[in-house]
Design a protein around this motif. Structure first.
Motif, short mmCIF file in Angstrom:
data_model
loop_
_atom_site.label_atom_id
_atom_site.label_comp_id
_atom_site.label_asym_id
_atom_site.label_seq_id
_atom_site.Cartn_x
_atom_site.Cartn_y
_atom_site.Cartn_z
N VAL A 157 0.81 -1.22 0.00
CA VAL A 157 0.00 0.00 0.00
C VAL A 157 0.85 1.28 0.00
CG1 VAL A 157 -2.08 -0.98 1.01
CG2 VAL A 157 -0.28 -0.15 2.53
N TYR A 182 2.42 11.05 -8.35
CA TYR A 182 2.18 10.04 -7.30
C TYR A 182 1.82 8.70 -7.94
CZ TYR A 182 0.29 7.68 -3.19
OH TYR A 182 0.06 6.78 -2.19
N SER B 27 0.48 5.52 3.28
CA SER B 27 -0.18 4.96 2.10
C SER B 27 -1.21 5.92 1.55
CB SER B 27 -0.88 3.66 2.49
OG SER B 27 -1.81 3.27 1.52
N HIS B 28 -1.78 5.57 0.41
CA HIS B 28 -2.91 6.33 -0.09
C HIS B 28 -4.05 6.18 0.92
CE1 HIS B 28 -6.17 7.78 -2.54
NE2 HIS B 28 -5.27 8.27 -3.36
N THR B 30 -7.29 6.33 0.96
CA THR B 30 -8.52 5.57 0.67
C THR B 30 -8.36 4.08 0.91
OG1 THR B 30 -9.02 7.19 -1.04
CG2 THR B 30 -10.30 5.16 -1.08
N VAL B 31 -7.27 3.52 0.39
CA VAL B 31 -7.10 2.06 0.52
C VAL B 31 -6.84 1.70 1.99
CG1 VAL B 31 -4.61 1.94 -0.02
CG2 VAL B 31 -6.08 0.00 -0.53
N LEU B 32 -6.14 2.57 2.69
CA LEU B 32 -5.86 2.32 4.10
C LEU B 32 -7.15 2.36 4.92
CD1 LEU B 32 -3.07 1.80 5.36
CD2 LEU B 32 -3.06 4.14 6.17
N MET B 35 -9.02 -0.85 4.31
CA MET B 35 -8.38 -1.96 5.04
C MET B 35 -8.75 -1.90 6.52
SD MET B 35 -4.73 -1.60 3.09
CE MET B 35 -3.68 -2.49 4.22
N ILE B 114 -11.87 -0.59 -4.93
CA ILE B 114 -11.13 -0.35 -3.68
C ILE B 114 -11.15 -1.60 -2.80
CG2 ILE B 114 -10.97 1.09 -1.59
CD1 ILE B 114 -10.12 2.53 -4.20
N LEU B 117 -8.48 -3.86 -4.00
CA LEU B 117 -7.17 -3.32 -3.61
C LEU B 117 -6.95 -3.43 -2.09
CD1 LEU B 117 -7.11 -0.21 -5.97
CD2 LEU B 117 -5.57 -2.18 -6.08
#
Lengths: 301, 301
Positions: A157, A182, B27-28, B30-32, B35, B114, B117
């Motif tokens: 990530v 990015y 991290s980005h 959104t993905v974090l 998660m 998402i 990911l």
């Protein structure tokens, strides 16, 4: 040096490694077949070739084949990570691509469920294979684990997955330069640089060499991704192996969309010059990596 | 021993570990966030609890908290692997579930791209975190790597992913006993057994103990999965945290569908008795794992 011949020899060496990994694996046949399908769809094997070249770059003399055999699984793991990311990126929920490397994408052949599982399977297998092949000697082992950590971070990530998330989020937006940068640094350059750094560190700890390949990788990765954007605009299905124009279809943030085609080509050339200059201090030792960088400018797929 | 209290203490200890892993990660966002959403949806933490309990089971005397702190990241990695598999299993292309642990599933909140990911991110993060926390001492390091290999194989195409593939392929078919057994042993039992085996081996190499927890895990895993099938038939949304009846909706091969409800309950009890009997030679040392096995029979979620 005959660059094309040397590159092809490395590709054959990687393919042999990948074949034996898949053949030895006990698994449900469907997911294994789906994994094999995408692995053997004939990619450029750029990441494992970079890994092996960086390993050789870090050898004082020539590397023995026994030595290379020991680290080949790590090179193959890089290709498995790259391939899993392509399978997932192609899914209808992501880029929704029908063709990849000249063949129908994984989900077009095996369905979405199996394609998701094949991607998961390849990512996990990359780690299984690296863990199955850890060296016994403590000093080698410590460097090997450092190399694994570099690879895992670049794939995760904070690297590739972060970049893909940004790419998904920026669809349809006009985006600004920092978002575009990015995406490119995380989605593509991170794993390319990691391939080079892990290759060096699998051979020896040498901060100067590590810095040199890191800078080379950063420039190469940027040039590679800009060329990717350009090819999506100018390539054809046959040469490209995938449908051109998909970035535009998805209103993606790309270099040509932001800077125009000519400026993008110029930027790509500048990055390649930058990559080549990082290798200058190393003379003959850096020749293959130098030719590899120059070959990016002639990419047609 | 107050089983519930001890179990809850371990859950809090795991949750604290998971929180600090996510909070530290660059991290980005959104993905974090995606998660974190699924990680903190309040699971039972069965796999990390099994890992920690097996580690303690392998301690001659009591383990110090410093010792446990060193292996907590591996326990957390097991939960991340489990959570990633739930996110991907819930996707529309797979089981198409709207609720999980009483909350909307990941793709219902963040969208499919998402969610894919976030699953990829959690799987990869499990390896990052384990690699970031390798011990320095050679002997410990060697055992730690063996533990990682056990985990990675159980999560991969020869384990959980193979089981999920079989599960997907058997939808709508009547299936036979060997297929049902393949799904259960690979999809659920593999990671449960791996949690126990990796817990023991992280502490010491002891074939007898390893065999004992492997047998215990096999029986526990089967009982757990049969109970899962039963709950899907008899549970309600509030208690279960997910929509019951989804197996039937998908015409899934389950124990109640194959053997009827009463026979399935009996089989589950038999597996628990088997699990408990594996711990008999260890007396007081095995008490927590014994109580844990018995608690499976009272599962309501």
């Amino acid at each position: 040096m005959d660059f094309q011949k040397t590159y092809q020899e490395k590709v054959l060496y990687i393919n042999e490694g990948l074949n034996s990994i898949i053949r030895q694996r006990e698994s449900h046949p469907t997911v294994l077949r789906a994994m094999e399908y995408s692995l053997q769809a004939g990619g450029k094997r750029l990441r494992p070739v970079l890994f092996l070249s960086a390993y050789e770059f870090a050898c004082i003399d020539n590397c023995s084949i026994q030595e290379l055999d020991q680290v080949r699984p790590m090179a193959c793991a890089l290709e498995m990570i790259h391939t899993y990311s392509l399978i997932h990126d192609d899914l209808p929920a992501m880029d929704n691509d029908d063709y990849r490397r000249g063949k129908p994408t994984n989900h077009k052949v095996f369905g979405e469920a199996i394609a998701i599982l094949a991607g998961d399977g390849l990512l996990n297998l990359a780690y299984e294979v690296m863990l199955e092949n850890v060296p016994l000697e403590t000093e080698k082992l410590n460097r090997y684990i450092k190399a694994m950590l570099i690879i895992s971070r670049s794939a995760g990530v904070s690297g590739m997955i972060g970049g893909q998330t940004a790419d998904m989020e920026n669809q349809g937006s006009n985006g600004n330069f920092s978002e575009l940068e990015y995406i490119h640094t995380h989605k593509t350059e991170a794993l390319i640089t990691a391939s080079l750094k892990s290759g060096v560190i699998a051979k020896r700890e040498d901060t100067e060499l590590l810095n040199a390949v890191a800078k080379y990788g950063k420039a190469l990765g940027m040039a590679f991704q800009i060329t990717d954007d350009i090819l999506d605009l100018t390539g054809d299905l046959q040469e490209l192996g995938k449908m051109p124009g998909s970035d535009k279809k998805m209103s993606k943030l790309t270099y040509p969309a932001r800077y125009g085609l000519e400026m993008s080509k110029k930027m790509s050339r500048q990055y390649i010059e930058q990559a080549v200059s990082c290798l200058e201090p190393y003379g003959k030792k850096g020749e293959f990596l130098k030719l590899l960088a120059l070959s990016i400018l002639d990419r047609s797929r």
